[in-house]
Design a protein around this motif. Structure first.
Motif, PDB file in Angstrom:
ATOM      1  N   MET B 117      51.545  41.586  28.061  1.00 56.99           N
ATOM      2  CA  MET B 117      50.411  42.468  27.784  1.00 56.99           C
ATOM      3  C   MET B 117      51.088  44.040  27.382  1.00 56.99           C
ATOM      4  N   ALA B 118      50.885  44.614  26.103  1.00 61.41           N
ATOM      5  CA  ALA B 118      51.587  45.754  25.833  1.00 61.41           C
ATOM      6  C   ALA B 118      50.731  46.964  25.767  1.00 61.41           C
ATOM      7  N   THR B 119      49.059  46.712  25.669  1.00 61.81           N
ATOM      8  CA  THR B 119      48.371  47.830  25.844  1.00 61.81           C
ATOM      9  C   THR B 119      48.494  48.984  26.677  1.00 61.81           C
ATOM     10  N   ARG B 120      49.216  50.187  26.112  1.00 60.47           N
ATOM     11  CA  ARG B 120      49.210  51.200  26.916  1.00 60.47           C
ATOM     12  C   ARG B 120      48.532  52.295  26.180  1.00 60.47           C
ATOM     13  N   GLY B 121      47.518  51.697  25.402  1.00 64.98           N
ATOM     14  CA  GLY B 121      46.802  52.711  24.390  1.00 64.98           C
ATOM     15  C   GLY B 121      46.219  53.691  24.939  1.00 64.98           C
ATOM     16  N   SER B 122      45.689  54.699  24.276  1.00 68.84           N
ATOM     17  CA  SER B 122      45.231  56.245  24.810  1.00 68.84           C
ATOM     18  C   SER B 122      43.948  56.200  25.540  1.00 68.84           C
ATOM     19  N   PHE B 123      43.292  54.937  25.230  1.00 66.05           N
ATOM     20  CA  PHE B 123      41.839  54.834  25.956  1.00 66.05           C
ATOM     21  C   PHE B 123      42.295  54.169  27.225  1.00 66.05           C
ATOM     22  N   GLY B 124      43.618  53.897  27.635  1.00 71.64           N
ATOM     23  CA  GLY B 124      43.883  53.219  28.864  1.00 71.64           C
ATOM     24  C   GLY B 124      43.267  51.893  29.338  1.00 71.64           C
ATOM     25  N   GLY B 125      43.220  50.806  28.245  1.00 74.91           N
ATOM     26  CA  GLY B 125      42.325  49.975  28.481  1.00 74.91           C
ATOM     27  C   GLY B 125      43.101  48.736  29.192  1.00 74.91           C
ATOM     28  N   LEU B 126      44.494  49.147  29.798  1.00 70.06           N
ATOM     29  CA  LEU B 126      45.357  48.008  30.183  1.00 70.06           C
ATOM     30  C   LEU B 126      44.533  47.198  31.356  1.00 70.06           C
ATOM     31  N   THR B 127      43.947  47.654  32.288  1.00 68.66           N
ATOM     32  CA  THR B 127      43.454  47.041  33.253  1.00 68.66           C
ATOM     33  C   THR B 127      42.253  45.926  32.815  1.00 68.66           C
ATOM     34  N   ARG B 128      41.423  46.412  31.795  1.00 73.94           N
ATOM     35  CA  ARG B 128      40.453  45.596  31.159  1.00 73.94           C
ATOM     36  C   ARG B 128      41.112  44.569  30.298  1.00 73.94           C
ATOM     37  N   SER B 129      42.077  44.712  29.757  1.00 74.34           N
ATOM     38  CA  SER B 129      42.788  43.884  28.820  1.00 74.34           C
ATOM     39  C   SER B 129      43.529  42.527  29.836  1.00 74.34           C
ATOM     40  N   THR B 130      44.156  43.105  30.736  1.00 78.20           N
ATOM     41  CA  THR B 130      44.694  42.175  31.612  1.00 78.20           C
ATOM     42  C   THR B 130      43.425  41.203  32.369  1.00 78.20           C
ATOM     43  N   ALA B 131      42.411  41.887  32.700  1.00 81.12           N
ATOM     44  CA  ALA B 131      41.162  41.104  33.337  1.00 81.12           C
ATOM     45  C   ALA B 131      40.832  40.029  32.234  1.00 81.12           C
ATOM     46  N   ASP B 132      40.998  40.338  30.903  1.00 80.20           N
ATOM     47  CA  ASP B 132      40.305  39.497  29.899  1.00 80.20           C
ATOM     48  C   ASP B 132      41.327  38.311  29.728  1.00 80.20           C
ATOM     49  N   ALA B 133      42.663  38.719  29.810  1.00 79.97           N
ATOM     50  CA  ALA B 133      43.658  37.734  29.642  1.00 79.97           C
ATOM     51  C   ALA B 133      43.778  36.748  30.613  1.00 79.97           C
ATOM     52  N   ILE B 134      43.302  37.214  31.741  1.00 84.73           N
ATOM     53  CA  ILE B 134      43.282  36.311  33.227  1.00 84.73           C
ATOM     54  C   ILE B 134      42.100  35.263  32.659  1.00 84.73           C
ATOM     55  N   VAL B 135      40.951  35.781  32.309  1.00 85.63           N
ATOM     56  CA  VAL B 135      39.978  34.787  31.890  1.00 85.63           C
ATOM     57  C   VAL B 135      40.433  33.795  31.014  1.00 85.63           C
ATOM     58  N   VAL B 136      41.085  34.147  30.107  1.00 84.65           N
ATOM     59  CA  VAL B 136      41.674  33.218  29.060  1.00 84.65           C
ATOM     60  C   VAL B 136      42.545  32.154  29.603  1.00 84.65           C
ATOM     61  N   LEU B 137      43.541  32.475  30.427  1.00 89.98           N
ATOM     62  CA  LEU B 137      44.461  31.698  31.139  1.00 89.98           C
ATOM     63  C   LEU B 137      43.586  30.654  32.004  1.00 89.98           C
ATOM     64  N   GLU B 138      42.609  31.258  32.519  1.00 93.73           N
ATOM     65  CA  GLU B 138      41.814  30.547  33.740  1.00 93.73           C
ATOM     66  C   GLU B 138      41.137  29.270  32.854  1.00 93.73           C
ATOM     67  N   ALA B 139      40.466  29.846  31.534  1.00 92.71           N
ATOM     68  CA  ALA B 139      39.511  28.813  30.905  1.00 92.71           C
ATOM     69  C   ALA B 139      40.519  27.909  30.143  1.00 92.71           C
ATOM     70  N   MET B 140      41.830  28.243  29.954  1.00 92.61           N
ATOM     71  CA  MET B 140      42.716  27.140  29.373  1.00 92.61           C
ATOM     72  C   MET B 140      43.270  26.151  30.348  1.00 92.61           C
ATOM     73  N   GLY B 141      42.654  26.490  31.546  1.00 89.27           N
ATOM     74  CA  GLY B 141      42.995  25.347  32.606  1.00 89.27           C
ATOM     75  C   GLY B 141      44.181  25.415  33.598  1.00 89.27           C
ATOM     76  N   LYS B 142      44.770  26.651  33.534  1.00 88.43           N
ATOM     77  CA  LYS B 142      46.048  26.805  34.429  1.00 88.43           C
ATOM     78  C   LYS B 142      45.598  26.727  35.858  1.00 88.43           C
ATOM     79  N   ASP B 143      46.251  26.279  36.669  1.00 89.53           N
ATOM     80  CA  ASP B 143      45.697  26.136  38.161  1.00 89.53           C
ATOM     81  C   ASP B 143      46.044  27.246  38.847  1.00 89.53           C
ATOM     82  N   VAL B 144      47.233  27.969  38.486  1.00 89.56           N
ATOM     83  CA  VAL B 144      47.581  29.280  38.959  1.00 89.56           C
ATOM     84  C   VAL B 144      47.948  30.313  37.891  1.00 89.56           C
ATOM     85  N   VAL B 145      47.255  31.472  38.101  1.00 93.20           N
ATOM     86  CA  VAL B 145      47.535  32.640  36.996  1.00 93.20           C
ATOM     87  C   VAL B 145      48.443  33.716  37.834  1.00 93.20           C
ATOM     88  N   ILE B 146      49.666  34.048  37.355  1.00 92.21           N
ATOM     89  CA  ILE B 146      50.314  34.977  37.661  1.00 92.21           C
ATOM     90  C   ILE B 146      50.517  36.261  36.975  1.00 92.21           C
TER      91      ILE B 146
END
Lengths: 330, 330
Positions: B117-146
């Protein structure tokens, strides 16, 4: 929330009352909304200080650097305010005894005011509260306001946007650290310092930083300032005069050419502060309207139970709050 | 913003299409609002992975630790997704060649999906975009998300709130680092690792961490988990089995007693995600309503010109947006 208009603290702060300053900064740190009228008043008296940011990883000797630079400013008769937003800083009480003792001469100097910001609250108001604290120290009449931050995160980038001049410190051989600077902070540094320059690899680190700066030179060509890379040994007071002169030179650079650059820098500072204020106030009012944190926790429960998802819940809330029907902007 | 309901990518992601995953995460990282319907769909398929956070300063060998732990999970037949929000990580392209080569065996393993994740945008969406990426990896069926993060800032604390299990890594002799952990991160660590434990001072560092944990033992008494402090030498694969077992044990702990602890952890994760989403969406809609960033820049200009101050300007904007008269809640 009653609209309070008392500016008792602000009036005292403008007259330089240190206890009033400490009290207001504590209230800012606590997230007390009643500080707003005070800040509004203080803002009229702010804007004349040179705001300098110091950032870098733990262990680069940032506090010693700040300590030395403060002495130079004091030697020139300037008053200094320091805001420490660094959990490892002696100012914020997180550090070892040695550091704390070392800084005591400034603690005893009436021309230096030191305060730490602790807010790492769950609503992330650190950047906002730091910006507010800068306003307070400016309004109390400090010639120079130094903001010390640690690390390479978004907070540090955001806080750097509150400064006129940002000093980035590193040490020789911190390869990882330089990578981090490259990734996150390179763009915000006005001056680069390689501290502990008697250590092995100092020349290499300086060379690497210069190369990185030259590679991004279009940025600097546009605005006319090429950030210098300076070698210091803060513990031995070496290279500090050069750093001090470079800081003053950057200020002169901003003021040169009719003050257009300084205006631009102020505009960026204000813009970022506005965004932070808006975010925090919108969220605060939104929470208030929906029934505060317990209501939000209730929604979280429904999501965990699988009744809805965060995206739908958020969209519903935003629409309810901003009074818009679904898709009305279609 | 047209309400789009296409979930083409989501459907592919649920079937494990790696290119669809990459595309959606890139769009999340870019802040594309049209990812929302996709995320809404994916959320229904998320929630079954073990989300593990790894955090620590640059240079503590965090990436090597992650690399070793990934091998253990793979050895047990588990699939793994990795999100690197660390500018110094080999995953995110910031690191030296050696690290990059070392990780290649996982790059070639179809059971491991790595994305930065590269988002270090001026509106500080890093935490939000990381949470979204976790959802994606969970949904793709990964047993573990690091989720790998670096540093001691608010971002890292926030991102840690997205994990079920958070591993905090340090190395011997990093006095400053321990201070930082104490100040900011102590409360979020479920496991503590002293890596490079063959270095001088390892025993002392472990002892200090244990003392700090015991001093805050009321916290742990309440929830029943005392974070272990483990010694590792990731480069030599030493202590990794113990760390792996401790991670699994923490998961079992969360699942024990009828799953109440896991529910609570999920609730905290969701609550924080909701707050982040709300902040970002409220600001986005607010900016849209007032005429976007140029309008805000215009207000910033008026503030620099001394015509108003940020506090009054923000209050006016919030009142205009939420349609409330001044002091109507008196």
């Amino acid at each position: 929330m009653r609209p309070r208009t008392t500016t008792v603290l602000a009036n005292k702060i403008i007259q330089g009352d240190v206890r009033a300053v400490a009290r207001l900064i504590r209230r800012i740190d606590d997230g007390d909304p009643e500080v707003i009228p005070e800040l509004r008043k203080l803002y009229l008296h702010a804007g004349r200080s040179h705001v300098i940011g110091f950032t870098g990883s733990p262990g680069v000797g940032k506090s010693t650097l700040v300590d030395r630079i403060v002495s130079r400013f004091r030697g020139d008769g300037k008053t200094v305010g320091i805001i420490a937003v660094d959990p490892t800083s002696p100012f914020s009480g997180g550090a070892i005894l040695g550091d704390r003792i070392r800084m005591q001469r400034h603690f005893l100097d009436a021309g230096v005011f030191i305060r730490s910001m602790a807010t790492r609250g769950s609503f992330g108001g650190l950047t906002r509260s730091t910006a507010d604290a800068i306003v307070v120290l400016e309004a109390m009449g400090k010639d120079v306001v130094i903001v010390e931050t640690v690390g390479v995160g978004q907070d540090e980038v955001d806080i750097a946007h509150s400064a006129h001049t940002t000093v980035l410190a590193t040490v020789p051989g911190m390869g990882d650290d330089i990578q981090a600077i490259k990734a996150g902070l390179m763009e915000i540094g006005d001056l680069f310092v390689v501290n502990k320059a008697d250590r092995e690899g100092a020349a290499k680190t300086i060379r690497e930083l210069r190369t990185m700066l030259e590679m991004s030179s279009e940025r600097y060509a546009a605005d006319g300032w090429m950030p210098p890379v300076l070698a210091t040994q803060a513990a031995n007071d070496e290279g500090i005069d050069e750093l001090y002169q470079a800081i003053l030179e950057h200020r002169r650079f901003l003021e040169s050419g009719g003050g257009e650059k300084l205006w631009k820098r102020q505009q960026t500072r204000v813009y970022n502060q506005l965004v932070d204020l808006l975010k925090e106030h919108l969220l605060g009012r939104a929470l208030q309207k929906i029934g505060d944190r317990p209501a939000l926790a209730g929604i979280a429960d429904r999501i965990v139970a699988g009744e809805t998802d965060p995206y739908s819940a958020c969209q519903e809330l935003v629409e309810r709050l901003l009074g818009e029907a679904k898709g009305d902007s279609q």
